[in-house]
Scaffold this active site. Structure first.
Site, PDB file in Angstrom:
ATOM      1  N   GLY A 135       0.198  -2.680  -2.124  1.00 54.07           N
ATOM      2  CA  GLY A 135       1.624  -2.299  -1.935  1.00 54.07           C
ATOM      3  C   GLY A 135       1.962  -0.814  -2.552  1.00 54.07           C
ATOM      4  O   GLY A 135       1.376  -0.569  -3.722  1.00 54.07           O
ATOM      5  N   ARG A 169      -3.639  -2.843   3.401  1.00 52.17           N
ATOM      6  CA  ARG A 169      -4.608  -3.649   2.773  1.00 52.17           C
ATOM      7  C   ARG A 169      -5.796  -3.978   3.768  1.00 52.17           C
ATOM      8  O   ARG A 169      -5.570  -4.062   4.921  1.00 52.17           O
ATOM      9  CB  ARG A 169      -3.966  -4.993   2.573  1.00 52.17           C
ATOM     10  CG  ARG A 169      -2.775  -4.981   1.460  1.00 52.17           C
ATOM     11  CD  ARG A 169      -2.033  -6.097   1.126  1.00 52.17           C
ATOM     12  NE  ARG A 169      -1.439  -5.924  -0.166  1.00 52.17           N
ATOM     13  CZ  ARG A 169       0.085  -5.897  -0.078  1.00 52.17           C
ATOM     14  NH1 ARG A 169       0.767  -5.846   1.027  1.00 52.17           N
ATOM     15  NH2 ARG A 169       0.726  -5.810  -1.278  1.00 52.17           N
ATOM     16  N   ASP A 208      -4.477  -5.056  -8.674  1.00 48.35           N
ATOM     17  CA  ASP A 208      -5.915  -6.027  -8.849  1.00 48.35           C
ATOM     18  C   ASP A 208      -6.694  -5.950  -7.579  1.00 48.35           C
ATOM     19  O   ASP A 208      -7.824  -5.893  -7.844  1.00 48.35           O
ATOM     20  CB  ASP A 208      -5.231  -7.300  -9.299  1.00 48.35           C
ATOM     21  CG  ASP A 208      -4.369  -8.121  -8.591  1.00 48.35           C
ATOM     22  OD1 ASP A 208      -3.870  -7.305  -7.703  1.00 48.35           O
ATOM     23  OD2 ASP A 208      -4.043  -8.978  -9.143  1.00 48.35           O
ATOM     24  N   THR A 242       1.605  -0.232  -9.261  1.00 50.20           N
ATOM     25  CA  THR A 242       2.198  -1.265  -8.579  1.00 50.20           C
ATOM     26  C   THR A 242       3.362  -1.499  -9.443  1.00 50.20           C
ATOM     27  O   THR A 242       3.429  -1.261 -10.525  1.00 50.20           O
ATOM     28  CB  THR A 242       1.220  -2.614  -8.976  1.00 50.20           C
ATOM     29  OG1 THR A 242       1.994  -3.711  -8.655  1.00 50.20           O
ATOM     30  CG2 THR A 242       0.577  -2.833 -10.193  1.00 50.20           C
ATOM     31  N   ASP A 288       4.730  -4.438  -9.961  1.00 51.07           N
ATOM     32  CA  ASP A 288       4.715  -5.603 -10.639  1.00 51.07           C
ATOM     33  C   ASP A 288       4.261  -5.520 -12.211  1.00 51.07           C
ATOM     34  O   ASP A 288       4.691  -6.682 -12.959  1.00 51.07           O
ATOM     35  CB  ASP A 288       3.661  -6.870  -9.895  1.00 51.07           C
ATOM     36  CG  ASP A 288       4.358  -7.200  -8.435  1.00 51.07           C
ATOM     37  OD1 ASP A 288       5.480  -6.821  -8.503  1.00 51.07           O
ATOM     38  OD2 ASP A 288       3.407  -7.574  -7.757  1.00 51.07           O
ATOM     39  N   ASP A 340       1.492  -5.969 -13.374  1.00 47.13           N
ATOM     40  CA  ASP A 340       0.474  -7.204 -13.707  1.00 47.13           C
ATOM     41  C   ASP A 340      -0.953  -6.904 -13.872  1.00 47.13           C
ATOM     42  O   ASP A 340      -1.724  -7.269 -13.329  1.00 47.13           O
ATOM     43  CB  ASP A 340       0.612  -8.322 -12.795  1.00 47.13           C
ATOM     44  CG  ASP A 340       0.530  -7.842 -11.171  1.00 47.13           C
ATOM     45  OD1 ASP A 340       0.428  -6.614 -10.967  1.00 47.13           O
ATOM     46  OD2 ASP A 340       0.217  -8.520 -10.305  1.00 47.13           O
ATOM     47  N   ARG A 394       5.004 -11.554  -7.020  1.00 47.20           N
ATOM     48  CA  ARG A 394       4.232 -12.697  -6.342  1.00 47.20           C
ATOM     49  C   ARG A 394       3.768 -13.554  -7.564  1.00 47.20           C
ATOM     50  O   ARG A 394       3.691 -14.658  -7.305  1.00 47.20           O
ATOM     51  CB  ARG A 394       3.335 -12.234  -5.612  1.00 47.20           C
ATOM     52  CG  ARG A 394       2.813 -13.140  -4.586  1.00 47.20           C
ATOM     53  CD  ARG A 394       2.047 -12.533  -3.566  1.00 47.20           C
ATOM     54  NE  ARG A 394       1.411 -11.551  -4.242  1.00 47.20           N
ATOM     55  CZ  ARG A 394       1.004 -10.342  -3.332  1.00 47.20           C
ATOM     56  NH1 ARG A 394       0.975 -10.538  -1.813  1.00 47.20           N
ATOM     57  NH2 ARG A 394       0.210  -9.200  -3.671  1.00 47.20           N
TER      58      ARG A 394
HETATM   59  O1  F6P Z   1       3.683  -4.665  -4.755  1.00 43.25           O
HETATM   60  C1  F6P Z   1       3.501  -5.853  -5.274  1.00 43.25           C
HETATM   61  C2  F6P Z   1       4.576  -6.746  -4.356  1.00 43.25           C
HETATM   62  O2  F6P Z   1       5.703  -6.052  -4.693  1.00 43.25           O
HETATM   63  C3  F6P Z   1       4.817  -8.371  -5.000  1.00 43.25           C
HETATM   64  O3  F6P Z   1       5.604  -8.318  -5.891  1.00 43.25           O
HETATM   65  C4  F6P Z   1       5.196  -8.765  -3.567  1.00 43.25           C
HETATM   66  O4  F6P Z   1       4.965 -10.343  -3.351  1.00 43.25           O
HETATM   67  C5  F6P Z   1       4.258  -8.169  -2.562  1.00 43.25           C
HETATM   68  O5  F6P Z   1       4.217  -6.873  -3.051  1.00 43.25           O
HETATM   69  C6  F6P Z   1       4.975  -7.920  -1.228  1.00 43.25           C
HETATM   70  O6  F6P Z   1       4.058  -6.996  -0.444  1.00 43.25           O
HETATM   71  P1  F6P Z   1       4.037  -6.968   1.242  1.00 43.25           P
HETATM   72  O7  F6P Z   1       5.493  -7.386   1.644  1.00 43.25           O
HETATM   73  O8  F6P Z   1       3.691  -5.393   1.183  1.00 43.25           O
HETATM   74  O9  F6P Z   1       3.088  -7.905   1.542  1.00 43.25           O
END
Ligand code: F6P
Length: 324
Positions: A14, A75, A106, A129, A131, A133, A175
């Protein structure tokens, strides 16, 4: 130890605000140290497809203030296969690239670990990121910008909540992590914060909402996306238990991922970008550069991806104490 002459940088997973500042820092620190720097477009997918371009100081001019990533991100399913990684390595060899800097979370570091194991290529990671995390850094690049975006949005929602005596459930990103929810909850004076790391005690929250009714006309409950039930169910439950509240739900979504990075994210990205290039030159590999208590530190990828225990329970206590 092989001398490093050519390096490449990519962003993966992301996007997060500050990734551009990190790319800029890697490119310019590389050039400063006499290296040739390449940019890989669309993360590991670009490595597999050979979408790799030379970068110079000018190619990263005027990007420090921009959200997203100029190198784009993806991804990659192909990079998850051995055949994909083999293709990626072939492309790296063709351009005589000696080492990589990967910016992401991660998933990015899990991919990098496999790549090092199989093809013996030096890689340093930069945590990017929203998050937050990851272990091995107090903050990831993009987190500060994202929580400030949330705070700004919730402050606006509070105006409506206050004017109409409403209760708003606000779902924020994360997430697997409640860190965005927790900090933004404290800083917007939320009445409750629900996060995936902690068991939700609905009875206690309901009692608290009821007990403090005389002090407040508006209520904000922040729910992390990764919460067991999520914002929609939480809003329904509250409405069922408190038919006298006028409940509304607001899911903030991807506005949290965009926007110009805060000063903190730009400085963090610049420091970690320079540190990652210096680390490669010194012979480091398989580690993430992070900032712990103001100092740059390196953490093996295997440890960085285990972010468990990052929740400071004292922060959840603060939400409760201050919600009177
Ligand atoms: O970048 C992390 C994050 O923001 C998460 O909190 C979220 O669930 C996810 O990305 C959603 O990403 P995408 O919409 O790109 O699949």
């Amino acid at each position: 130890m092989k001398t490093i002459k050519n390096i490449a940088v990519l962003t993966s997973g992301g996007d997060s605000p500050g990734m551009n500042a990190a790319i800029r820092a890697v490119v310019r620190a590389g050039i400063y140290n006499g290296l040739n720097v390449f940019g890989v477009r669309r993360g590991y997918d670009g490595l597999v497809q050979g979408d790799i371009i030379p970068m110079d100081a000018k190619s990263v001019a005027n990007i420090i203030q921009r959200g997203g990533t100029v190198l784009k991100t993806a991804r990659s399913d192909e990079f998850r296969t051995y055949e994909g990684r083999e293709l990626a390595f072939e492309n790296i060899k063709k351009l005589e690239i000696d080492a990589l800097v990967v910016i992401g979370g991660d998933g990015t570091f899990t991919g990098a670990s496999k790549f090092i194991e199989e093809f013996d290529i030096p890689i340093i990671g930069i945590p990017g990121t929203i998050d937050n995390d990851l272990a091995g850094t107090d903050f990831t690049i993009g987190y500060d910008t994202a929580i400030n975006t949330v705070v700004d949005a919730v402050d606006k929602i509070r105006d409506t909540a206050e004017s109409h005596d409403r209760l708003f459930v606000v779902e924020v990103m994360g997430r697997d992590s409640g860190l965005i929810a927790l900090r933004s909850g404290i800083s917007t004076g939320a009445e409750a914060v629900l996060i995936p790391e902690l068991q939700v005690d609905y009875d206690a929250i309901m009692k608290r909402l009821d007990k403090t009714r005389k002090n407040k006309s508006s209520r904000i409950i922040i729910v992390a996306e990764g919460d067991k039930e999520g914002g929609i169910v939480v809003a329904e439950r509250i409405q069922e238990n408190f038919p006298h509240y006028d409940v509304r739900l607001s899911i903030l979504g991807h506005i949290q991922r965009g926007g110009k990075p805060t000063c903190m994210d730009r400085v963090l990205a610049s420091r970690l970008g320079v540190a990652s290039v210096e680390a490669l030159i010194e012979g480091r590999r398989g580690e993430m550069a992070g900032l712990i208590c103001g100092q740059v530190q390196f953490t093996p990828f295997s440890k960085a991806i285990k972010h468990i225990n990052k929740i400071n329970e004292n922060l959840t206590r603060i939400v409760e104490i201050l919600s009177l």
